[in-house]
Scaffold this motif. Structure first.
Motif, mmCIF file in Angstrom:
data_model
loop_
_atom_site.group_PDB
_atom_site.id
_atom_site.type_symbol
_atom_site.label_atom_id
_atom_site.label_comp_id
_atom_site.label_asym_id
_atom_site.label_seq_id
_atom_site.Cartn_x
_atom_site.Cartn_y
_atom_site.Cartn_z
ATOM 1 N N VAL A 179 21.818 1.226 6.199
ATOM 2 C CA VAL A 179 21.681 0.121 7.147
ATOM 3 C C VAL A 179 20.192 -0.102 7.425
ATOM 4 N N ARG A 180 19.900 -1.255 7.959
ATOM 5 C CA ARG A 180 18.524 -1.563 8.333
ATOM 6 C C ARG A 180 18.162 -0.912 9.669
ATOM 7 N N ALA A 196 1.651 4.134 10.898
ATOM 8 C CA ALA A 196 2.648 4.130 9.825
ATOM 9 C C ALA A 196 4.058 4.039 10.386
ATOM 10 N N ILE A 197 4.327 4.773 11.468
ATOM 11 C CA ILE A 197 5.653 4.711 12.105
ATOM 12 C C ILE A 197 5.933 3.296 12.599
ATOM 13 N N VAL A 231 9.006 -1.957 11.546
ATOM 14 C CA VAL A 231 9.133 -3.401 11.327
ATOM 15 C C VAL A 231 9.771 -3.676 9.974
ATOM 16 N N HIS A 232 9.283 -2.997 8.928
ATOM 17 C CA HIS A 232 9.811 -3.235 7.585
ATOM 18 C C HIS A 232 11.233 -2.699 7.447
ATOM 19 N N SER A 233 11.552 -1.651 8.194
ATOM 20 C CA SER A 233 12.917 -1.122 8.165
ATOM 21 C C SER A 233 13.895 -2.124 8.756
ATOM 22 N N VAL A 234 13.534 -2.727 9.881
ATOM 23 C CA VAL A 234 14.388 -3.737 10.523
ATOM 24 C C VAL A 234 14.537 -4.964 9.624
ATOM 25 N N VAL A 237 3.889 -12.431 10.364
ATOM 26 C CA VAL A 237 2.843 -11.843 11.202
ATOM 27 C C VAL A 237 3.184 -10.408 11.588
ATOM 28 N N SER A 238 4.472 -10.119 11.763
ATOM 29 C CA SER A 238 4.887 -8.755 12.102
ATOM 30 C C SER A 238 4.954 -7.865 10.866
ATOM 31 N N LEU A 239 5.333 -8.434 9.733
ATOM 32 C CA LEU A 239 5.342 -7.656 8.495
ATOM 33 C C LEU A 239 3.931 -7.273 8.075
#
Length: 514
Positions: free
Chosen positions: A119-120, A247-248, A253-256, A296-298
């Motif tokens: 899952v994301r 990094a966390i 952000v990329h995980s979501v 912008v968030s990525l």
């Protein structure tokens, strides 16, 4: 019988713990799912029932009511499947009733065969579980390495529901997945692009170094083929390495968003995003019915590159103004409000006119004077004001392109100077108790405290302010750039030479925009 298990949901990039309560009555058959579920959650009833049968367990012949608490918070996605079936198993005795489910957070989508699918947002959920006192986190195999990056909680990779039941009953224990912090510290941070590949453009390279040292936004203007995109793509190679905390945040952000590369638990290099100019404002800043991160968030803790900047719709470029100032995006919907981080460096690239050859020494510009003005004016004043550094890239001569530049430096050498400049600035900020990481983040009080010019520099700054007609924002950004140049020289005081170079890096807007 009443029982409960625990799972986690998402709100933006923040996770929250969900209590899955299950009650069974033996008088009638039925399956009710309540607690403000969306369509994907409501469909879990059929996935759970079929996965139970195919895992080799009988589904209880009783009236089952499952409540996802807190009931006033919307639950989205399929990550609750495994926890719902675990609660049913615990209530019916498949998972022994004397086994406590406290401290155990279970996340994963069920396939019809009973296997757990990824899952994301698993990293966000694991962080939320740890912060709420959970000691064990059960995740699908394909997500377990990502979740194991969170320290202070045991992460188990669960292949299927039978394996989960056997583990909880103590029949066949799963081994915890170990998060390797050393692997992150030693991860390869090499880049395919290097500044050594860029021929000529010494002034542009210097501008990129200053931008990297202070986290400043930069605008590159020049005719086609002068190296604007080439320089922008190499900017991440001279930025300081990602810290573990950065990094966390970036990985969350990329995980979501579902853009985390397969098999990668943590991003080890700064992101570089280069969206096409046909994008919409929602694609840029994020949004949708169920808000997801935008470009912008990525690009958080990395670089956002907008090539052919005037070709972006005005609505898109204007949408950048607030994220550039606040370094976060808040999206409000009827179902609630979510906030995504967006602390990024903006790099814009553009031609001086539509044909690209306005002011070119050898190529004739085919644009009319009015066309040039209209093209340039597509970059609004407020947007231009937010570009700390503006640099023009001239066309290179044959000798500059063909000759070997003995003074050219690789990215690694430039990055060392950038790291030293940031460390010099960081030491100064830590003494004052400020939690900022680069000069571009200085607020008005920080500028007043740290950006102190000497007498000659102050006189030069006053002359530039009157002559260039700077706004208050432009004045602050000029001082921030001068502060960064002084840091590269390891100077606590801003001198006239630092102000002069900062003015030179910001005067281009007067040539093209008057």
């Amino acid at each position: 019988m009443l029982s409960a298990s625990y799972s986690a949901g998402l709100c933006g990039i923040d996770g929250f713990v969900v209590t899955v309560e299950c009650n069974q009555k033996n008088n009638l058959e039925g399956f009710e799912l309540v607690g403000l579920p969306d369509l994907a959650v409501r469909e879990a009833k059929e996935r759970v029932r079929t996965a139970c049968y195919n895992s080799g367990f009988p589904f209880p012949y009783s009236r089952i009511t499952v409540n996802l608490a807190p009931a006033d918070r919307k639950k989205e996605g399929s990550a609750f499947d495994a926890a719902i079936l675990a609660a049913i198993f615990h209530s019916s005795g498949v998972i022994r009733r004397d086994i406590s489910m406290q401290g155990k957070c279970i996340v994963g989508e069920l396939s019809l065969s009973g296997e757990l699918r990824g899952v994301r947002g698993i990293l966000c959920m694991c962080v939320a579980a740890r912060e709420n006192g959970f000691t064990e986190f059960y995740a699908p195999v394909e997500n377990a390495t990502e979740a194991a990056a969170v320290e202070g909680i045991k992460v188990y990779a669960v292949p299927n529901m039978r394996a989960l039941v056997m583990h909880l009953n103590g029949e066949r224990l799963l081994e915890p997945v170990k998060g390797d912090r050393d692997a992150f510290d030693t991860a390869s941070r090499s880049y395919n692009e290097d500044f050594l590949d860029v021929r000529g453009q010494a002034m542009a390279k210097r501008a990129m170094e200053i931008a990297a040292a202070g986290g400043h936004n930069i605008l590159l203007i020049g005719p086609p083929g002068t190296g604007k995109s080439m320089l922008a793509k190499r900017l991440p190679s001279i930025l300081p390495p990602l810290t573990f905390a950065e990094a966390i945040e970036t990985t969350k952000v990329h995980s979501v968003a579902g853009t985390l590369p397969a098999g990668m638990s943590l991003l080890s290099i700064r992101p570089f995003r280069s969206p096409h100019h046909t994008m919409s404002p929602v694609s840029l800043v994020g949004g949708g019915a169920n808000p997801t991160p935008g470009e912008v968030s990525l690009a958080d803790n990395g670089v956002l590159f907008l090539d052919e900047l005037p070709e972006f719709p005005k609505q898109v470029t204007d949408a950048l103004r607030q994220p550039l100032e606040d370094r976060k995006v808040t999206i409000t919907r009827a179902s609630g409000r979510v906030t995504f981080p967006c602390s990024f460096m903006l790099v814009g690239a553009m031609n001086p006119c539509r044909c690209g050859y306005f002011g070119h020494p050898t190529r004739k510009c085919t644009c009319k004077e009015g066309d040039v003005r209209r093209y340039i004016s597509r970059i609004s004043g407020p947007m231009l004001d937010r570009m700390d550094i503006q640099i023009e890239l001239p066309s290179l001569s044959y000798d500059e392109i063909s000759a070997r530049d003995e003074r050219a430096e690789p990215s690694a050498v430039i990055r060392e100077r950038v790291i030293k400049a940031r460390a010099f600035a960081q030491a100064r900020m830590e003494k004052s108790g400020r939690k900022i990481f680069c000069n571009a983040q200085l607020d008005a009080a920080g500028i007043h405290e740290f950006c102190t010019p000497d007498a000659a520099a102050a006189a030069l700054l006053k002359s530039a302010y009157d002559r260039m007609g700077l706004s208050a924002r432009g004045y602050d950004r000029l001082l921030r750039v001068a502060r960064t140049i002084a840091d590269l020289d390891a100077s606590e005081l801003i001198k006239a030479t630092h102000i002069a170079e900062a003015i030179q890096l910001r005067s281009l807007d007067r040539k093209y925009w008057g």
